[in-house]
Write a protein that holds these residues in place. Structure first.
Motif, PDB file in Angstrom:
ATOM      1  N   ARG A   9     -13.989   8.849 -12.771  1.00  0.00           N
ATOM      2  CA  ARG A   9     -12.883   8.165 -13.433  1.00  0.00           C
ATOM      3  C   ARG A   9     -13.236   6.701 -13.687  1.00  0.00           C
ATOM      4  N   THR A  10     -12.563   6.114 -14.655  1.00  0.00           N
ATOM      5  CA  THR A  10     -12.727   4.685 -14.931  1.00  0.00           C
ATOM      6  C   THR A  10     -11.451   3.962 -14.545  1.00  0.00           C
ATOM      7  N   ALA A  11     -11.602   2.903 -13.763  1.00  0.00           N
ATOM      8  CA  ALA A  11     -10.460   2.126 -13.275  1.00  0.00           C
ATOM      9  C   ALA A  11     -10.575   0.688 -13.754  1.00  0.00           C
ATOM     10  N   ILE A  12      -9.439   0.092 -14.041  1.00  0.00           N
ATOM     11  CA  ILE A  12      -9.352  -1.291 -14.502  1.00  0.00           C
ATOM     12  C   ILE A  12      -8.597  -2.102 -13.462  1.00  0.00           C
ATOM     13  N   VAL A  13      -9.123  -3.279 -13.128  1.00  0.00           N
ATOM     14  CA  VAL A  13      -8.455  -4.164 -12.177  1.00  0.00           C
ATOM     15  C   VAL A  13      -8.345  -5.555 -12.793  1.00  0.00           C
ATOM     16  N   THR A  14      -7.128  -6.035 -12.986  1.00  0.00           N
ATOM     17  CA  THR A  14      -6.954  -7.417 -13.441  1.00  0.00           C
ATOM     18  C   THR A  14      -6.877  -8.329 -12.214  1.00  0.00           C
ATOM     19  N   GLY A  15      -7.294  -9.575 -12.394  1.00  0.00           N
ATOM     20  CA  GLY A  15      -7.340 -10.489 -11.251  1.00  0.00           C
ATOM     21  C   GLY A  15      -8.251  -9.950 -10.168  1.00  0.00           C
ATOM     22  N   GLY A  16      -9.413  -9.441 -10.570  1.00  0.00           N
ATOM     23  CA  GLY A  16     -10.269  -8.720  -9.641  1.00  0.00           C
ATOM     24  C   GLY A  16     -11.383  -9.509  -9.007  1.00  0.00           C
ATOM     25  N   LEU A  22     -10.211  -8.015  -5.690  1.00  0.00           N
ATOM     26  CA  LEU A  22     -11.609  -7.758  -5.359  1.00  0.00           C
ATOM     27  C   LEU A  22     -11.727  -6.629  -4.340  1.00  0.00           C
ATOM     28  N   ALA A  23     -10.816  -6.587  -3.370  1.00  0.00           N
ATOM     29  CA  ALA A  23     -10.822  -5.494  -2.395  1.00  0.00           C
ATOM     30  C   ALA A  23     -10.592  -4.155  -3.088  1.00  0.00           C
ATOM     31  N   CYS A  24      -9.753  -4.144  -4.120  1.00  0.00           N
ATOM     32  CA  CYS A  24      -9.540  -2.918  -4.900  1.00  0.00           C
ATOM     33  C   CYS A  24     -10.817  -2.486  -5.610  1.00  0.00           C
ATOM     34  N   VAL A  25     -11.514  -3.446  -6.220  1.00  0.00           N
ATOM     35  CA  VAL A  25     -12.761  -3.117  -6.914  1.00  0.00           C
ATOM     36  C   VAL A  25     -13.747  -2.482  -5.942  1.00  0.00           C
ATOM     37  N   GLU A  26     -13.866  -3.049  -4.755  1.00  0.00           N
ATOM     38  CA  GLU A  26     -14.794  -2.526  -3.752  1.00  0.00           C
ATOM     39  C   GLU A  26     -14.435  -1.094  -3.363  1.00  0.00           C
ATOM     40  N   LEU A  27     -13.154  -0.844  -3.083  1.00  0.00           N
ATOM     41  CA  LEU A  27     -12.733   0.495  -2.675  1.00  0.00           C
ATOM     42  C   LEU A  27     -12.903   1.510  -3.799  1.00  0.00           C
ATOM     43  N   LEU A  28     -12.624   1.096  -5.023  1.00  0.00           N
ATOM     44  CA  LEU A  28     -12.784   1.991  -6.162  1.00  0.00           C
ATOM     45  C   LEU A  28     -14.249   2.385  -6.350  1.00  0.00           C
ATOM     46  N   LEU A 233      -7.755  -5.937   2.191  1.00  0.00           N
ATOM     47  CA  LEU A 233      -8.199  -4.556   2.254  1.00  0.00           C
ATOM     48  C   LEU A 233      -7.047  -3.610   2.566  1.00  0.00           C
ATOM     49  N   GLU A 234      -6.111  -4.061   3.404  1.00  0.00           N
ATOM     50  CA  GLU A 234      -4.984  -3.203   3.777  1.00  0.00           C
ATOM     51  C   GLU A 234      -4.066  -2.961   2.580  1.00  0.00           C
ATOM     52  N   ALA A 235      -3.862  -3.988   1.776  1.00  0.00           N
ATOM     53  CA  ALA A 235      -3.089  -3.813   0.549  1.00  0.00           C
ATOM     54  C   ALA A 235      -3.836  -2.922  -0.432  1.00  0.00           C
ATOM     55  N   ALA A 236      -5.148  -3.115  -0.532  1.00  0.00           N
ATOM     56  CA  ALA A 236      -5.964  -2.338  -1.468  1.00  0.00           C
ATOM     57  C   ALA A 236      -5.952  -0.859  -1.127  1.00  0.00           C
ATOM     58  N   ARG A 237      -5.900  -0.525   0.150  1.00  0.00           N
ATOM     59  CA  ARG A 237      -5.852   0.887   0.539  1.00  0.00           C
ATOM     60  C   ARG A 237      -4.584   1.564   0.039  1.00  0.00           C
ATOM     61  N   ALA A 238      -3.464   0.860   0.114  1.00  0.00           N
ATOM     62  CA  ALA A 238      -2.210   1.414  -0.400  1.00  0.00           C
ATOM     63  C   ALA A 238      -2.280   1.577  -1.912  1.00  0.00           C
ATOM     64  N   ILE A 239      -2.889   0.615  -2.579  1.00  0.00           N
ATOM     65  CA  ILE A 239      -3.049   0.695  -4.033  1.00  0.00           C
ATOM     66  C   ILE A 239      -3.924   1.890  -4.404  1.00  0.00           C
ATOM     67  N   LEU A 240      -4.999   2.080  -3.671  1.00  0.00           N
ATOM     68  CA  LEU A 240      -5.912   3.171  -3.980  1.00  0.00           C
ATOM     69  C   LEU A 240      -5.229   4.527  -3.808  1.00  0.00           C
ATOM     70  N   PHE A 241      -4.385   4.651  -2.807  1.00  0.00           N
ATOM     71  CA  PHE A 241      -3.620   5.888  -2.633  1.00  0.00           C
ATOM     72  C   PHE A 241      -2.761   6.165  -3.862  1.00  0.00           C
ATOM     73  N   LEU A 242      -2.056   5.152  -4.341  1.00  0.00           N
ATOM     74  CA  LEU A 242      -1.183   5.330  -5.502  1.00  0.00           C
ATOM     75  C   LEU A 242      -1.983   5.571  -6.782  1.00  0.00           C
ATOM     76  N   ALA A 243      -3.209   5.079  -6.820  1.00  0.00           N
ATOM     77  CA  ALA A 243      -4.041   5.258  -8.009  1.00  0.00           C
ATOM     78  C   ALA A 243      -4.709   6.619  -8.054  1.00  0.00           C
ATOM     79  N   SER A 244      -4.765   7.304  -6.920  1.00  0.00           N
ATOM     80  CA  SER A 244      -5.511   8.553  -6.832  1.00  0.00           C
ATOM     81  C   SER A 244      -4.598   9.766  -6.953  1.00  0.00           C
TER      82      SER A 244
END
Length: 265
Positions: A9-16, A22-28, A233-244
């Protein structure tokens, strides 16, 4: 294998280029996604890209300078990311920091600036990437929001009002986009470690307190039950769950990531 099924999949992160983005980019990247991310600060963006390419040499990555308040620039970013990585199936809107002001000292221009920032940092990317998202299986939009949306603070009146509007916008988009196969959710963050808090720490009067002591006292003053600030990272994990696809039956919702600070059920 990653817990999150985002391979291919391709994911887009603004303010990354820093913090939660940045934590979201790493997890993705860890989850196997191709990632395009943007930021306004070219130097900081370049540093982030260089570090990510060293850590993820096989990762498919695009970094581009972009001001999300500039609709044409966001459209150009959307075109570049599609050309480089393919159509997006995930969009993470990571809005900027808050404004400290009361009703009495918030000027008309400050109101306009804050409302414009919060709304169009979501509206412009959604407009630009929605044509890509609606052609993908289990497409998802995730908006990074603040607990202020539900629990306003009088010293952050403009930001609180704008954040409440974004919470409502998420619900509206979720209802409108559901027939097109696009889920829309958000997270509500409390106090999370960031450059903004680091700057306040550097300007502290109590020079005998280190970062851990200063943040622990801040958490106590703010009545955070877990007794500390959150980590990006803790916020990014919640985001990744919602994105998946793990949250495939969730839309129009928000996950509270505030360490128990929320007083609402």
């Amino acid at each position: 294998m990653s817990l999150y099924p985002l391979q291919g999949r391709t994911a887009i992160v603004t303010g990354g280029s820093s913090g939660i983005g940045l934590a979201c980019v790493e997890l993705l990247l860890e989850a196997g996604a191709s990632v395009a991310f943007c930021g306004r600060d070219a130097e900081r963006l370049q540093r982030a890209e260089n570090d990510l390419r060293q850590r993820f040499p096989q990762g498919r990555l695009l970094a581009q300078v972009c001001d999300v308040l500039d609709g044409e620039a966001v459209n150009a970013f959307a075109s570049a990311s599609q050309a480089a990585l393919g159509a997006a199936s995930v969009l993470i809107n990571n809005a900027g920091q808050g404004r400290v002001s009361t009703f009495a000292d918030t000027t008309d221009s400050a109101w306009t600036e804050e409302l414009n920032l919060k709304f169009f940092s979501v509206i412009n990317p959604v407009r630009a990437f929605k044509p890509q998202l609606q052609n993908q299986a289990d497409a998802a939009i995730v908006c990074v929001n603040s607990l202020l949306a539900s629990q306003p603070e009088p010293h952050m009146v403009a930001t609180s009002a704008a954040r409440a509007g974004i919470k409502n916008l998420v619900r509206s988009m979720a209802t409108e986009f559901a027939p097109q196969g696009i889920r829309v959710n958000g997270i509500l963050i409390g106090l999370v470690e960031s450059g903004q808090w680091r700057r306040r720490f550097e300007a502290r009067e109590e020079r005998d307190l280190d970062w851990a002591q200063w943040t622990a006292r801040l958490a106590q003053q703010k009545h955070i039950p877990l007794g500390r600030l959150g980590l990006p990272l803790e916020a990014a994990r919640a985001i990744l769950f919602l994105a998946s696809p793990l949250s495939a039956y969730t839309t129009g919702s928000h996950i509270d990531v505030s360490g128990g600070l929320s007083r609402h059920a």
